[in-house]
Design a protein around this motif. Structure first.
Motif, mmCIF file in Angstrom:
data_model
loop_
_atom_site.group_PDB
_atom_site.id
_atom_site.type_symbol
_atom_site.label_atom_id
_atom_site.label_comp_id
_atom_site.label_asym_id
_atom_site.label_seq_id
_atom_site.Cartn_x
_atom_site.Cartn_y
_atom_site.Cartn_z
ATOM 1 N N UNK A 154 7.494 9.867 14.215
ATOM 2 C CA UNK A 154 6.180 9.593 13.615
ATOM 3 C C UNK A 154 5.530 8.635 14.344
ATOM 4 N N UNK A 155 4.247 8.730 14.705
ATOM 5 C CA UNK A 155 3.566 7.820 15.647
ATOM 6 C C UNK A 155 3.516 6.334 15.179
ATOM 7 N N UNK A 156 3.549 5.243 15.969
ATOM 8 C CA UNK A 156 3.606 3.944 15.646
ATOM 9 C C UNK A 156 2.370 3.493 14.898
ATOM 10 N N UNK A 157 1.250 4.424 15.488
ATOM 11 C CA UNK A 157 0.014 3.967 14.728
ATOM 12 C C UNK A 157 0.136 4.162 13.098
ATOM 13 N N UNK A 158 0.836 4.998 12.884
ATOM 14 C CA UNK A 158 1.018 5.320 11.507
ATOM 15 C C UNK A 158 1.481 4.031 10.582
ATOM 16 N N UNK A 159 2.467 3.357 11.355
ATOM 17 C CA UNK A 159 2.892 1.952 10.645
ATOM 18 C C UNK A 159 1.806 0.876 10.600
ATOM 19 N N UNK A 160 1.005 0.890 11.826
ATOM 20 C CA UNK A 160 -0.100 -0.034 11.831
ATOM 21 C C UNK A 160 -1.310 0.381 10.923
ATOM 22 N N UNK A 161 -1.404 1.554 10.386
ATOM 23 C CA UNK A 161 -2.543 2.099 9.605
ATOM 24 C C UNK A 161 -2.091 1.527 8.028
ATOM 25 N N UNK A 162 -0.662 1.752 7.863
ATOM 26 C CA UNK A 162 -0.031 1.378 6.475
ATOM 27 C C UNK A 162 -0.344 -0.147 6.341
ATOM 28 N N UNK A 163 0.045 -0.860 7.329
ATOM 29 C CA UNK A 163 -0.005 -2.153 7.167
ATOM 30 C C UNK A 163 -1.482 -2.679 7.146
ATOM 31 N N UNK A 164 -2.672 -1.916 7.556
ATOM 32 C CA UNK A 164 -3.913 -2.470 7.628
ATOM 33 C C UNK A 164 -4.519 -2.347 6.188
ATOM 34 N N UNK A 165 -3.829 -1.362 5.335
ATOM 35 C CA UNK A 165 -4.498 -1.161 4.090
ATOM 36 C C UNK A 165 -3.478 -1.764 3.122
ATOM 37 N N UNK A 166 -2.595 -2.734 3.446
ATOM 38 C CA UNK A 166 -2.012 -3.727 2.642
ATOM 39 C C UNK A 166 -0.748 -2.836 2.146
ATOM 40 N N UNK A 167 -0.279 -1.763 2.681
ATOM 41 C CA UNK A 167 1.384 -1.190 2.196
ATOM 42 C C UNK A 167 2.290 -2.231 2.515
ATOM 43 N N UNK A 168 3.283 -2.121 1.630
ATOM 44 C CA UNK A 168 4.579 -2.579 1.970
ATOM 45 C C UNK A 168 5.302 -1.617 2.987
ATOM 46 N N UNK A 169 6.552 -2.137 3.358
ATOM 47 C CA UNK A 169 7.318 -1.228 4.292
ATOM 48 C C UNK A 169 7.932 -0.058 3.421
ATOM 49 N N UNK A 170 8.047 -0.263 2.168
ATOM 50 C CA UNK A 170 8.491 0.605 1.409
ATOM 51 C C UNK A 170 7.714 1.828 1.141
ATOM 52 N N UNK A 171 6.542 1.281 0.687
ATOM 53 C CA UNK A 171 5.499 2.242 0.536
ATOM 54 C C UNK A 171 4.900 3.104 1.674
ATOM 55 N N UNK A 172 5.109 2.402 2.929
ATOM 56 C CA UNK A 172 4.692 3.227 4.137
ATOM 57 C C UNK A 172 5.765 4.195 4.185
ATOM 58 N N UNK A 173 7.117 4.050 4.084
ATOM 59 C CA UNK A 173 8.095 5.018 4.269
ATOM 60 C C UNK A 173 7.795 6.208 3.072
ATOM 61 N N UNK A 174 7.410 5.665 1.966
ATOM 62 C CA UNK A 174 7.345 6.661 1.024
ATOM 63 C C UNK A 174 6.108 7.635 0.942
#
Length: 256
Positions: A154-174
């Motif tokens: 999965x593109x690393x940009x997806x992690x950055x997008x999740x972090x930018x909207x305040x998601x935790x690591x667990x929420x980003x995974x889910x």
């Protein structure tokens, strides 16, 4: 993929046919008395109560149930190991790598003996529990690498997008990472399930009543070694071929 699949199946059938012919020729030279007419009653029978499953089909059902339960356990454990390795924690990564190296470098038969003869008396594992634990633990190491590869795809940009909207690591995974990685993971996961079904035959050494054990029991009663093993092999072949076609269909469905 569309062209290579029939070619691969054809080559596989040619090899199997060659093995069958060699075995048949050897049996003929031994003067073996073939009794194929007795095989159907071990597959199915008709009684006053109607259609009844024979011992071979009952063994096949146990093999399928054992494989599904073991694969479910292996999937959950493998996902946990993969997430632990990707957690970024030094201790977590070390534990995951140590687990993988230990499991991948121990033979499956030795692992089975370890669970049944060593840990079984201590923790009260019966044959079924030892079989599920052995298959689940062994294949969890392989499945964890499938999960890790799928997550890393999965593109690393997806992690950055999740972090930018305040998601935790667990929420980003889910909500983001795991749903997007499914298309990369499903084909190899189903392929690993086929592998597990074939591996399940090893639990016959501790007398779990699956397909291979049933075959050995019938042979001990009838001495029809060739007929029974040919039949058992054909059942395994039919089951794995059907599942392999399913894996190929998934690969075409999720091909980028």
């Amino acid at each position: 993929m569309m062209n290579t699949l029939p070619l691969g199946v054809g080559l596989y059938l040619i090899i199997v046919g060659g093995i069958v012919w060699l075995a048949y020729s050897g049996a003929q030279q031994m003067g073996y008395n073939w009794q194929w007419y007795q095989i159907p009653k071990y597959i199915y029978t008709f009684t006053d109560d109607g259609f009844q499953l024979g011992e071979i089909l009952k063994g096949l059902w146990v093999t399928i149930v054992l494989s599904v339960v073991s694969f479910t356990f292996a999937t959950v454990l493998g996902l946990g190991i993969a997430l632990l390795r990707l957690s970024g924690l030094v201790v977590g990564k070390g534990v995951a790598i140590g687990y993988l190296e230990f499991i991948r470098n121990i033979p499956l038969l030795v692992l089975l003996y370890l669970f049944y003869y060593v840990l079984g008396p201590v923790f009260g594992f019966d044959r079924w529990s030892a079989a599920v634990l052995t298959l689940g633990v062994f294949h969890s190491a392989l499945i964890s690498e499938i999960f890790r590869a799928g997550i890393n795809s999965v593109d690393k940009g997806q992690w950055e997008a999740a972090a930018s909207i305040g998601m935790s690591r667990g929420q980003a995974y889910r909500y983001i990472i795991l749903p997007q990685s499914v298309r990369f993971m499903l084909p190899p996961l189903f392929g690993e399930f086929v592998h597990l079904i074939k591996s399940s035959a090893i639990v016959s050494v501790i007398a779990v009543a699956e397909l291979t054990t049933i075959g050995r029991n019938i042979i001990s009663d009838t001495y029809m070694s060739f007929e029974i093993w040919f039949t058992i092999a054909a059942v395994y072949l039919a089951l794995t071929l059907v599942l392999s076609f399913g894996v190929s269909a998934l690969e075409r469905r999720f091909q980028p």
